[in-house]
Design an enzyme around this catalytic site. Structure first.
Site, short mmCIF file in Angstrom:
data_model
loop_
_atom_site.label_atom_id
_atom_site.label_comp_id
_atom_site.label_asym_id
_atom_site.label_seq_id
_atom_site.Cartn_x
_atom_site.Cartn_y
_atom_site.Cartn_z
N SER A 189 0.85 -1.20 0.00
CA SER A 189 0.00 0.00 0.00
C SER A 189 0.88 1.25 0.00
O SER A 189 1.75 1.40 -0.86
CB SER A 189 -0.95 -0.03 1.20
N ASP A 240 -8.95 -5.90 -5.03
CA ASP A 240 -8.49 -4.64 -4.44
C ASP A 240 -8.95 -3.48 -5.32
O ASP A 240 -8.44 -3.29 -6.41
CB ASP A 240 -6.97 -4.66 -4.33
N HIS A 285 -8.26 -4.78 -0.57
CA HIS A 285 -6.95 -4.18 -0.34
C HIS A 285 -6.24 -4.81 0.86
O HIS A 285 -5.02 -4.98 0.85
CB HIS A 285 -7.10 -2.68 -0.13
#
Length: 385
Positions: free
Chosen positions: A151, A316, A349
């Protein structure tokens, strides 16, 4: 596989001012970090792990026997784990502006003796990388075997490959993106507005008032958490399940998903700092290394020298696989060595934090390859790719 056991944070103070992209600078700052494993004789086995929005330097191990004190990526880092601390010396650093030990808005401004609060300068991903490089210098690490992150941490890893191409041999970017989309920026702005309009925010000087803008933090976290989950995952976990079995015909909690989000928001508001949340989401929004290259990601990555592993997850939608495809294509255009895996996972995610056997196998295999370079004697201290 075993745990690292009890670990202890360390800190390092820097008196040399750190110039920031904004034109401001931070003086007299501290970086908190943890290390796992043993640095080898030629310092060639060091791996830097960069953290995401609400994480920290506490990547692995525990602070006590209480399982709740385990590091945020304990399933990834440790003896016998994909990033094996029996082979690698792993460093986790808490970024500037955070609320977990490194200098941030909660800390005293040397110029005033009072908390920085809203006067803490806006920092960027590139600023964090510059500060991490200073820590690496202080630890005697000229070049990392790999820089890794998921991320926002993946953005930092990518920035390392651009800013310091000679200082890492491998770049591991997981569930990340070369820039935020307009939709992502919109989510961040709504979350910030929830905090900024909370009456307890007091223009960022809430420390002096002895309050915390909890309502704003709660809503910001609830909104953010929605983007970390997938529709499929939410359908399986919650569906339209009712908390009490029937409608209450009011504006309280009816659905299990409402209960879950409020729980996450309440928990977050108890430990996270509102000014830090504002800073980190702005750093997310500002990250766009191709901006200085006319938006051309191929040109942006043309000076990178590392080999790359990129991993994305099919559900995601925060940082969709298409964003990883863009990075892979730009690297291929530059004839860089790149390994890419798209994992068909239902967890959205947040999948980058979870124990998916396929995902873990990909990362493990990649680090085994990295270690063979070291163990096979093909590298010397300061070797470059």
């Amino acid at each position: 596989m075993t745990s690292l056991g009890i670990v202890t944070p360390q800190s390092m103070f820097f008196s040399t001012p750190l110039p920031l992209q904004s034109g401001a600078e931070i003086t007299d700052y501290t970086l908190v970090y943890e290390t796992y494993g043993t640095l080898n004789a030629d310092h060639s086995n060091a791996v830097l792990v960069c953290h995401a929005l609400n994480a920290s330097h506490h990547v692995a191990g525990s602070y006590s026997e209480d399982a709740s004190t385990r590091g945020w990526w304990d399933n990834m880092v440790g003896p016998g784990k994909p990033l094996d601390t029996d082979k690698f010396f792993v460093i986790g650093v808490n970024n500037l502006g955070s609320c977990f030990g490194s200098t941030g808005p909660m800390h005293a401004n040397p110029a005033t003796g009072k908390p920085y609060g809203p006067q803490f300068p806006v920092v960027t991903v590139e600023d964090w990388v510059q500060s991490q490089a200073r820590l690496a210098d202080a630890l005697g690490i000229r070049q990392f075997a790999a820089v890794m992150g998921g991320s926002l941490g993946g953005m930092q890893a990518l920035a390392w490959s651009i800013l310091f191409p000679e200082r890492l041999r491998h770049c591991v970017v997981i569930a990340s993106t070369p820039k935020l989309t307009a939709q992502n920026i919109a989510f961040d702005d709504v979350a910030r507005q929830a905090i900024l309009t909370d009456p307890d925010y007091h223009g960022g000087d809430y420390y002096a008032h002895g309050v915390v803008p909890k309502n704003g933090l709660r809503v910001a976290r609830m909104l953010g958490h929605i983007t970390y989950l997938s529709d499929d995952d939410m359908a399986v976990k919650f569906g339209r399940d009712l908390r009490s079995g029937s409608y209450q015909f009011g504006f309280g909690i009816d659905f299990e998903i409402e209960s879950y989000l409020r729980y996450q928001g309440d928990k977050f508001s108890e430990y996270f700092d509102a000014n830090t949340y504002l800073l980190i989401t702005k750093a997310l929004d500002y990250f766009d290394p191709a901006k200085d290259f006319g938006g051309d990601l191929t040109k942006t990555l043309s000076h990178t020298r590392a080999q790359f592993l990129l991993v994305s997850f099919s559900t995601d939608w925060r940082f969709a696989p298409e964003r990883s495809h863009e990075m892979v294509q730009a690297l291929v255009n530059n004839k860089r060595m790149v390994t890419y895996a798209e994992i068909d996972a239902s967890h959205g995610h947040d999948a980058f934090l979870l124990d998916d056997a396929r995902y873990m196998s990909v990362v493990r295999a990649y680090y085994e390859r990295v270690y063979k370079e070291i163990d096979g004697g093909s590298l010397k201290a300061g070797a470059q790719v």
